[in-house]
Motif scaffolding. Structure first.
Motif, mmCIF file in Angstrom:
data_model
loop_
_atom_site.group_PDB
_atom_site.id
_atom_site.type_symbol
_atom_site.label_atom_id
_atom_site.label_comp_id
_atom_site.label_asym_id
_atom_site.label_seq_id
_atom_site.Cartn_x
_atom_site.Cartn_y
_atom_site.Cartn_z
ATOM 1 N N GLY A 36 -5.501 16.287 -9.942
ATOM 2 C CA GLY A 36 -5.834 17.147 -11.070
ATOM 3 C C GLY A 36 -5.584 16.554 -12.429
ATOM 4 N N LEU A 37 -4.934 15.382 -12.475
ATOM 5 C CA LEU A 37 -4.616 14.756 -13.767
ATOM 6 C C LEU A 37 -5.400 13.465 -13.991
ATOM 7 C CD1 LEU A 37 -0.733 15.244 -13.887
ATOM 8 C CD2 LEU A 37 -2.506 16.642 -14.985
ATOM 9 N N GLY A 38 -6.082 13.010 -12.993
ATOM 10 C CA GLY A 38 -6.847 11.776 -13.159
ATOM 11 C C GLY A 38 -5.946 10.559 -13.220
ATOM 12 N N LEU A 39 -6.435 9.516 -13.870
ATOM 13 C CA LEU A 39 -5.657 8.288 -14.036
ATOM 14 C C LEU A 39 -5.048 8.286 -15.437
ATOM 15 C CD1 LEU A 39 -8.380 7.479 -12.251
ATOM 16 C CD2 LEU A 39 -7.307 5.257 -12.355
ATOM 17 N N TYR A 65 -16.919 5.800 -12.656
ATOM 18 C CA TYR A 65 -16.385 5.295 -11.410
ATOM 19 C C TYR A 65 -16.502 6.369 -10.334
ATOM 20 C CZ TYR A 65 -13.912 1.589 -13.987
ATOM 21 O OH TYR A 65 -13.584 0.512 -14.778
ATOM 22 N N GLN A 72 -14.465 7.277 -6.639
ATOM 23 C CA GLN A 72 -13.332 6.935 -5.777
ATOM 24 C C GLN A 72 -13.401 7.750 -4.503
ATOM 25 O OE1 GLN A 72 -9.429 8.068 -7.243
ATOM 26 N NE2 GLN A 72 -8.455 6.309 -6.262
ATOM 27 N N PHE A 109 -14.972 9.730 -11.872
ATOM 28 C CA PHE A 109 -14.194 9.676 -13.107
ATOM 29 C C PHE A 109 -15.023 9.055 -14.217
ATOM 30 C CE2 PHE A 109 -10.027 10.757 -11.591
ATOM 31 C CZ PHE A 109 -9.975 10.300 -10.286
ATOM 32 N N ILE A 139 -21.661 1.204 -16.975
ATOM 33 C CA ILE A 139 -21.151 1.324 -18.343
ATOM 34 C C ILE A 139 -22.291 1.768 -19.236
ATOM 35 C CG2 ILE A 139 -20.267 0.101 -20.355
ATOM 36 C CD1 ILE A 139 -19.158 -1.996 -18.642
ATOM 37 N N ARG A 191 0.827 -1.212 0.000
ATOM 38 C CA ARG A 191 0.000 0.000 0.000
ATOM 39 C C ARG A 191 0.858 1.257 0.000
ATOM 40 N NH1 ARG A 191 -5.383 0.031 1.188
ATOM 41 N NH2 ARG A 191 -5.168 2.091 0.265
ATOM 42 N N PHE A 202 -16.505 0.829 -9.671
ATOM 43 C CA PHE A 202 -17.322 0.913 -10.874
ATOM 44 C C PHE A 202 -18.767 1.268 -10.549
ATOM 45 C CE2 PHE A 202 -19.012 -0.059 -14.889
ATOM 46 C CZ PHE A 202 -20.037 -0.986 -14.765
ATOM 47 N N LEU A 243 -1.998 2.519 -9.613
ATOM 48 C CA LEU A 243 -3.166 1.646 -9.573
ATOM 49 C C LEU A 243 -3.076 0.599 -10.673
ATOM 50 C CD1 LEU A 243 -5.846 4.408 -9.082
ATOM 51 C CD2 LEU A 243 -5.457 2.557 -7.490
ATOM 52 N N GLY A 252 -8.317 7.577 -0.567
ATOM 53 C CA GLY A 252 -7.509 6.463 -0.090
ATOM 54 C C GLY A 252 -7.997 5.092 -0.527
ATOM 55 N N HIS A 298 -17.470 4.584 -19.177
ATOM 56 C CA HIS A 298 -17.534 3.921 -17.879
ATOM 57 C C HIS A 298 -17.450 4.995 -16.805
ATOM 58 C CE1 HIS A 298 -15.914 -0.074 -19.643
ATOM 59 N NE2 HIS A 298 -16.107 0.774 -20.645
ATOM 60 N N PHE A 355 -9.133 8.069 -19.046
ATOM 61 C CA PHE A 355 -9.908 8.673 -17.969
ATOM 62 C C PHE A 355 -9.843 10.194 -17.999
ATOM 63 C CE2 PHE A 355 -11.395 5.173 -15.437
ATOM 64 C CZ PHE A 355 -10.578 4.130 -15.818
ATOM 65 N N GLY A 356 -10.950 10.807 -17.590
ATOM 66 C CA GLY A 356 -10.967 12.237 -17.374
ATOM 67 C C GLY A 356 -10.211 12.591 -16.105
ATOM 68 N N GLN A 357 -10.117 13.872 -15.843
ATOM 69 C CA GLN A 357 -9.298 14.333 -14.711
ATOM 70 C C GLN A 357 -10.024 14.214 -13.377
ATOM 71 O OE1 GLN A 357 -11.067 16.217 -16.658
ATOM 72 N NE2 GLN A 357 -11.544 18.199 -15.764
ATOM 73 N N GLY A 358 -11.316 13.911 -13.435
ATOM 74 C CA GLY A 358 -12.064 13.711 -12.199
ATOM 75 C C GLY A 358 -12.871 14.929 -11.784
ATOM 76 N N PHE A 406 -10.239 -2.404 -10.159
ATOM 77 C CA PHE A 406 -9.012 -1.811 -9.669
ATOM 78 C C PHE A 406 -8.532 -2.435 -8.364
ATOM 79 C CE2 PHE A 406 -8.079 1.829 -12.334
ATOM 80 C CZ PHE A 406 -9.252 1.963 -13.049
ATOM 81 N N GLY A 407 -7.227 -2.438 -8.209
ATOM 82 C CA GLY A 407 -6.628 -2.776 -6.931
ATOM 83 C C GLY A 407 -6.634 -1.565 -6.025
ATOM 84 N N PRO A 408 -6.187 -1.728 -4.773
ATOM 85 C CA PRO A 408 -6.248 -0.644 -3.788
ATOM 86 C C PRO A 408 -5.207 0.452 -3.998
ATOM 87 C CG PRO A 408 -5.216 -2.564 -2.820
ATOM 88 C CD PRO A 408 -5.698 -2.979 -4.167
ATOM 89 N N ALA A 413 -9.682 2.408 -3.799
ATOM 90 C CA ALA A 413 -9.668 2.148 -5.235
ATOM 91 C C ALA A 413 -10.920 2.708 -5.895
ATOM 92 C CB ALA A 413 -9.594 0.641 -5.486
ATOM 93 N N PRO A 414 -10.840 3.106 -7.150
ATOM 94 C CA PRO A 414 -12.061 3.494 -7.873
ATOM 95 C C PRO A 414 -13.039 2.326 -7.917
ATOM 96 C CG PRO A 414 -10.108 4.143 -9.104
ATOM 97 C CD PRO A 414 -9.643 3.261 -7.981
#
Lengths: 116, 115
Positions: free
Chosen positions: A40-43, B34, B36, B87, B47, A9, B44, A90, B39, B32, B105-108, A107-109, B41-42
């Protein structure tokens, strides 16, 4: 339920070290992905793999490599860690042949990596 | 190229509604959504496939306008548990018929719900 696990983690490494991040999924998924997440950049996609030993570059592959020797395991490697690789990493997986005609990524943690 | 989400942040009181938009410059096969929490995970949500469908899940629903390459997420009668970062992930129409499920993905959008 789909389970995606990541080896750590939290991780703290020094500049220049070689870093391995491990990801394991238990759903027999063909596709696996590595992202980094910054405020601010997302994934942003680093690399993905659609089969054992197959890999494709994502949007930001520089400074990273990956390995997929077994279907359930996908590793991200930082050959020589730098401070600008401090981030949340991630891992995700998805099925290439979903039963319902479409599937999403699970997704994982996450691993929060700090490079000093 | 990343899809663009708007707004970047929204603050609500419990019971209020919100709309989050996701706009792409490329033709899309699916969108899709999501959520989050800090701390974690995203997770789902849903869709939407090309064809302009709309989906709902409890008080959260979404639409996908294929022609405009846009999707919107609707949160009605918001609850404290809705707080988090939302997201959208877009899947393009890949060459050769498959994109291997690759999402961009978008920036959120940060959603905060107050009592």
């Amino acid at each position: 339920d789909v389970k995606v696990t990541q080896s750590s983690r939290y991780l703290v490494k020094r500049t220049g070290e070689k870093v391995f991040l491990e990801c394991v999924q238990d759903m027999d998924h063909e596709n696996m992905f590595w992202y980094r997440q910054d405020p601010g950049l997302g994934l942003r996609l680093i690399y993905f793999s659609y089969d054992v030993k197959m890999k494709e570059k994502g949007d930001i592959p520089e400074g990273y490599s990956v390995s997929r020797e077994k279907k359930e395991r996908f590793s991200l490697i930082l050959e020589s860690a730098s401070t600008n690789q401090t981030s949340m990493y991630l891992c995700a997986s998805s099925s290439q042949f979903p039963l319902a005609g479409a599937d999403t990524q699970y997704f994982g943690p996450g691993t929060r990596l700090t490079v000093l | 190229q990343q899809p663009v989400q708007s707004p970047q942040a929204v603050i609500l009181r419990e019971g209020e509604d919100a709309v989050i938009n996701c706009s792409s410059s490329k033709a899309l096969y699916s969108v899709h959504w999501y959520r989050q929490k800090h701390g974690e995970a995203p997770v789902f949500l849903m869709i939407l496939l090309k064809g302009g469908e709309q989906k709902g899940h409890d008080k959260i629903s979404a639409s996908f306008n294929e022609k405009k390459q846009q999707s919107s997420l609707y949160l009605t009668a918001s609850q404290l548990s809705y707080s988090g970062t939302y997201f959208c992930g877009t899947e393009g129409l890949g060459a050769g018929g498959t994109s291997y499920g690759k999402l961009t993905f978008g920036q959120g959008t940060i959603l905060t719900v107050h009592p």
